[in-house]
Motif scaffolding. Structure first.
Motif, PDB file in Angstrom:
ATOM      1  N   LYS A 176       0.841  -1.204   0.000  1.00  0.00           N
ATOM      2  CA  LYS A 176       0.000   0.000   0.000  1.00  0.00           C
ATOM      3  C   LYS A 176       0.872   1.248   0.000  1.00  0.00           C
ATOM      4  O   LYS A 176       1.936   1.267   0.602  1.00  0.00           O
ATOM      5  N   ILE A 177       0.373   2.296  -0.629  1.00  0.00           N
ATOM      6  CA  ILE A 177       1.148   3.542  -0.700  1.00  0.00           C
ATOM      7  C   ILE A 177       0.385   4.643   0.029  1.00  0.00           C
ATOM      8  O   ILE A 177      -0.817   4.818  -0.182  1.00  0.00           O
ATOM      9  N   LYS A 178       1.119   5.366   0.893  1.00  0.00           N
ATOM     10  CA  LYS A 178       0.494   6.492   1.590  1.00  0.00           C
ATOM     11  C   LYS A 178       0.894   7.767   0.854  1.00  0.00           C
ATOM     12  O   LYS A 178       2.089   8.005   0.633  1.00  0.00           O
ATOM     13  N   VAL A 179      -0.080   8.555   0.447  1.00  0.00           N
ATOM     14  CA  VAL A 179       0.250   9.742  -0.347  1.00  0.00           C
ATOM     15  C   VAL A 179      -0.149  11.028   0.376  1.00  0.00           C
ATOM     16  O   VAL A 179      -1.128  11.062   1.110  1.00  0.00           O
ATOM     17  N   LEU A 180       0.634  12.065   0.133  1.00  0.00           N
ATOM     18  CA  LEU A 180       0.345  13.379   0.725  1.00  0.00           C
ATOM     19  C   LEU A 180      -0.203  14.296  -0.361  1.00  0.00           C
ATOM     20  O   LEU A 180       0.419  14.451  -1.420  1.00  0.00           O
ATOM     21  N   ILE A 181      -1.342  14.906  -0.119  1.00  0.00           N
ATOM     22  CA  ILE A 181      -1.873  15.870  -1.091  1.00  0.00           C
ATOM     23  C   ILE A 181      -1.194  17.211  -0.808  1.00  0.00           C
ATOM     24  O   ILE A 181      -1.346  17.781   0.273  1.00  0.00           O
ATOM     25  N   GLU A 182      -0.404  17.663  -1.760  1.00  0.00           N
ATOM     26  CA  GLU A 182       0.487  18.808  -1.545  1.00  0.00           C
ATOM     27  C   GLU A 182      -0.304  20.121  -1.458  1.00  0.00           C
ATOM     28  O   GLU A 182      -1.186  20.380  -2.268  1.00  0.00           O
ATOM     29  N   GLU A 183       0.049  20.940  -0.455  1.00  0.00           N
ATOM     30  CA  GLU A 183      -0.672  22.209  -0.282  1.00  0.00           C
ATOM     31  C   GLU A 183       0.245  23.421  -0.348  1.00  0.00           C
ATOM     32  O   GLU A 183      -0.191  24.546  -0.182  1.00  0.00           O
ATOM     33  N   LYS A 184       1.557  23.179  -0.529  1.00  0.00           N
ATOM     34  CA  LYS A 184       2.476  24.314  -0.574  1.00  0.00           C
ATOM     35  C   LYS A 184       3.252  24.367  -1.891  1.00  0.00           C
ATOM     36  O   LYS A 184       3.247  25.367  -2.586  1.00  0.00           O
ATOM     37  N   TYR A 185       3.938  23.277  -2.206  1.00  0.00           N
ATOM     38  CA  TYR A 185       4.787  23.269  -3.404  1.00  0.00           C
ATOM     39  C   TYR A 185       3.971  22.899  -4.643  1.00  0.00           C
ATOM     40  O   TYR A 185       2.899  22.298  -4.530  1.00  0.00           O
ATOM     41  N   ALA A 186       4.500  23.269  -5.819  1.00  0.00           N
ATOM     42  CA  ALA A 186       3.828  22.906  -7.070  1.00  0.00           C
ATOM     43  C   ALA A 186       4.823  22.223  -7.994  1.00  0.00           C
ATOM     44  O   ALA A 186       6.022  22.525  -7.965  1.00  0.00           O
ATOM     45  N   ARG A 187       4.327  21.303  -8.795  1.00  0.00           N
ATOM     46  CA  ARG A 187       5.186  20.599  -9.754  1.00  0.00           C
ATOM     47  C   ARG A 187       5.339  21.393 -11.042  1.00  0.00           C
ATOM     48  O   ARG A 187       6.370  21.352 -11.695  1.00  0.00           O
ATOM     49  N   ALA A 188       4.289  22.129 -11.419  1.00  0.00           N
ATOM     50  CA  ALA A 188       4.293  22.790 -12.726  1.00  0.00           C
ATOM     51  C   ALA A 188       3.365  23.995 -12.693  1.00  0.00           C
ATOM     52  O   ALA A 188       2.518  24.106 -11.813  1.00  0.00           O
ATOM     53  N   ALA A 189       3.542  24.890 -13.670  1.00  0.00           N
ATOM     54  CA  ALA A 189       2.677  26.069 -13.757  1.00  0.00           C
ATOM     55  C   ALA A 189       2.265  26.278 -15.208  1.00  0.00           C
ATOM     56  O   ALA A 189       2.923  25.778 -16.126  1.00  0.00           O
ATOM     57  N   ASN A 190       1.189  27.026 -15.406  1.00  0.00           N
ATOM     58  CA  ASN A 190       0.749  27.325 -16.772  1.00  0.00           C
ATOM     59  C   ASN A 190       1.861  28.002 -17.557  1.00  0.00           C
ATOM     60  O   ASN A 190       2.557  28.869 -17.024  1.00  0.00           O
ATOM     61  N   GLY A 191       2.010  27.604 -18.814  1.00  0.00           N
ATOM     62  CA  GLY A 191       3.059  28.190 -19.650  1.00  0.00           C
ATOM     63  C   GLY A 191       4.415  27.542 -19.432  1.00  0.00           C
ATOM     64  O   GLY A 191       5.383  27.866 -20.128  1.00  0.00           O
ATOM     65  N   GLY A 192       4.508  26.642 -18.478  1.00  0.00           N
ATOM     66  CA  GLY A 192       5.788  26.009 -18.158  1.00  0.00           C
ATOM     67  C   GLY A 192       6.009  24.710 -18.919  1.00  0.00           C
ATOM     68  O   GLY A 192       5.486  24.527 -20.027  1.00  0.00           O
ATOM     69  N   VAL A 193       6.756  23.794 -18.300  1.00  0.00           N
ATOM     70  CA  VAL A 193       7.166  22.576 -19.005  1.00  0.00           C
ATOM     71  C   VAL A 193       6.581  21.304 -18.378  1.00  0.00           C
ATOM     72  O   VAL A 193       7.054  20.209 -18.638  1.00  0.00           O
ATOM     73  N   GLY A 194       5.527  21.476 -17.564  1.00  0.00           N
ATOM     74  CA  GLY A 194       4.953  20.324 -16.857  1.00  0.00           C
ATOM     75  C   GLY A 194       4.501  19.203 -17.771  1.00  0.00           C
ATOM     76  O   GLY A 194       4.561  18.033 -17.404  1.00  0.00           O
ATOM     77  N   PHE A 195       4.053  19.546 -18.988  1.00  0.00           N
ATOM     78  CA  PHE A 195       3.556  18.517 -19.915  1.00  0.00           C
ATOM     79  C   PHE A 195       4.696  17.761 -20.589  1.00  0.00           C
ATOM     80  O   PHE A 195       4.478  16.750 -21.248  1.00  0.00           O
ATOM     81  N   ALA A 196       5.913  18.279 -20.468  1.00  0.00           N
ATOM     82  CA  ALA A 196       7.075  17.616 -21.086  1.00  0.00           C
ATOM     83  C   ALA A 196       7.679  16.652 -20.070  1.00  0.00           C
ATOM     84  O   ALA A 196       7.612  16.885 -18.866  1.00  0.00           O
ATOM     85  N   LYS A 197       8.279  15.580 -20.576  1.00  0.00           N
ATOM     86  CA  LYS A 197       8.951  14.666 -19.655  1.00  0.00           C
ATOM     87  C   LYS A 197      10.404  15.133 -19.566  1.00  0.00           C
ATOM     88  O   LYS A 197      11.320  14.534 -20.138  1.00  0.00           O
ATOM     89  N   ALA A 198      10.560  16.271 -18.893  1.00  0.00           N
ATOM     90  CA  ALA A 198      11.866  16.918 -18.776  1.00  0.00           C
ATOM     91  C   ALA A 198      12.482  16.549 -17.432  1.00  0.00           C
ATOM     92  O   ALA A 198      11.782  16.540 -16.412  1.00  0.00           O
ATOM     93  N   GLY A 199      13.775  16.265 -17.437  1.00  0.00           N
ATOM     94  CA  GLY A 199      14.455  15.873 -16.206  1.00  0.00           C
ATOM     95  C   GLY A 199      14.202  16.851 -15.072  1.00  0.00           C
ATOM     96  O   GLY A 199      13.965  16.455 -13.926  1.00  0.00           O
ATOM     97  N   GLY A 200      14.218  18.154 -15.384  1.00  0.00           N
ATOM     98  CA  GLY A 200      14.063  19.183 -14.355  1.00  0.00           C
ATOM     99  C   GLY A 200      12.732  19.106 -13.623  1.00  0.00           C
ATOM    100  O   GLY A 200      12.639  19.489 -12.452  1.00  0.00           O
ATOM    101  N   ASN A 201      11.690  18.602 -14.286  1.00  0.00           N
ATOM    102  CA  ASN A 201      10.394  18.457 -13.608  1.00  0.00           C
ATOM    103  C   ASN A 201      10.510  17.500 -12.426  1.00  0.00           C
ATOM    104  O   ASN A 201       9.793  17.631 -11.435  1.00  0.00           O
ATOM    105  N   TYR A 202      11.395  16.528 -12.567  1.00  0.00           N
ATOM    106  CA  TYR A 202      11.544  15.513 -11.516  1.00  0.00           C
ATOM    107  C   TYR A 202      12.466  16.039 -10.427  1.00  0.00           C
ATOM    108  O   TYR A 202      12.216  15.825  -9.237  1.00  0.00           O
ATOM    109  N   ALA A 203      13.530  16.761 -10.823  1.00  0.00           N
ATOM    110  CA  ALA A 203      14.445  17.347  -9.828  1.00  0.00           C
ATOM    111  C   ALA A 203      13.660  18.243  -8.874  1.00  0.00           C
ATOM    112  O   ALA A 203      13.868  18.225  -7.658  1.00  0.00           O
TER     113      ALA A 203
END
Ligand SMILES: Cc1ncc(COP(=O)(O)O)c(C=O)c1O
Length: 277
Positions: A176-203
């Motif tokens: 089983k996996i316990k997940v945290l619903i994030e309320e402070k940090y964001a992975r991506a923003a509009n106009g950014g590169v979130g839709f790309a599988k770019a290494g920096g998105n993971y860093a």
């Protein structure tokens, strides 16, 4: 963009296989590499001939732009083998298309479809014995491209390297996996590169994910970057929620990876008459 596509992949076989060193009954995820890799270099405005070579280190100039400006994209998929020893992949053309969508956004050259597909096929045929058949295991296939051109000027590289490496792997998560619903940090923003599988998105995910791990969770569920009110996706997967007879998933956008699994689930659900929103 035009390409000179040759359907010949040069093959240099490893002198000796490392396969006897591997315990196929206890495979970790992504830590073991097969005997070969595909490599293809881009220079002078064109892709050179792809080669399958023994798995090896890659040497780079310290000013290679990957180190400074992060032009790095990748894909991930799994290969399986059936009882007749036939190799199966799940919709690899979708990964090829997405690699080029990522490439365009990061000002990197698109890779010809034939290089990706023929290179992948040549590599998998050569490393076929590495495809595990034990429960929950697969050969994880990692295509990636990075800026190998040099210089400290903050501009796109003039040389790139595309590689496909493979790793016989067990399950990514166990139990089983316990997940945290994030309320402070964001992975991506509009106009950014979130839709790309770019290494920096993971860093950018590692620090908030480490904070979540310290609190006893294994994964973060990313929410919208403005108000953190809407669920977007997890660190390495899209999310579906079932409410009654309906399946809900976040719409694709600048901020979300257009997952192959996600779009396949939507197609299958629609075929089965399940409402998806
Ligand atoms: C951020 C993110 N979202 C979604 C996915 C799922 O994508 P796919 O279904 O194409 O494997 C991945 C895959 O690794 C991912 O890294």
């Amino acid at each position: 963009m035009s390409f000179e596509v040759s359907n010949t992949i040069l093959i240099e076989r490893a002198q000796q296989s490392k396969i006897s060193e591997v315990d196929f009954d206890n495979l970790p995820f992504g830590k073991i590499r097969t005997d070969h890799m595909l490599i293809c270099e881009y220079s002078d405005g064109k892709w050179n001939q792809p080669r399958v070579v023994p798995y090896q280190d890659i040497s780079l100039d310290p000013s290679a732009k990957i180190f400074h400006y992060g032009q790095s994209i990748f894909e991930g998929m799994k290969a399986y083998k059936d009882e007749q020893e036939r190799i199966w992949l799940f919709r690899p053309l979708e990964n090829q298309k997405r690699l080029n969508i990522s490439a365009k956004r990061l000002a990197m050259p698109e890779l010809p479809e034939a290089y990706f597909m023929e290179g992948l096929s040549a590599l998998l045929k050569l490393d076929k014995d590495w495809i595990p058949t034990t429960a929950d295991s697969s050969l994880y296939v990692r295509p990636f491209m990075f800026a190998s051109g040099t210089g400290f000027h903050a501009s796109p590289s003039d040389a790139y390297t595309f590689v496909i490496a493979c790793s016989p792997s067990g399950a990514y998560f166990g139990g089983k996996i316990k997940v945290l619903i994030e309320e402070k940090y964001a992975r991506a923003a509009n106009g950014g590169v979130g839709f790309a599988k770019a290494g920096g998105n993971y860093a950018g995910q590692f620090y908030p994910t480490n904070l979540a791990i310290e609190k006893g969770y294994q994964q973060v569920i990313w929410t919208d970057d403005i108000k953190h009110e809407f669920i977007e996706e997890a660190g390495a997967m899209n999310i579906f929620v079932r409410i009654g007879d309906k399946l809900l998933t976040a719409p694709t956008s600048d901020r979300i990876l257009d997952g192959v699994t996600r779009k396949s689930i939507i197609d299958v659900a629609k075929d089965m008459g399940i409402d998806v929103e």
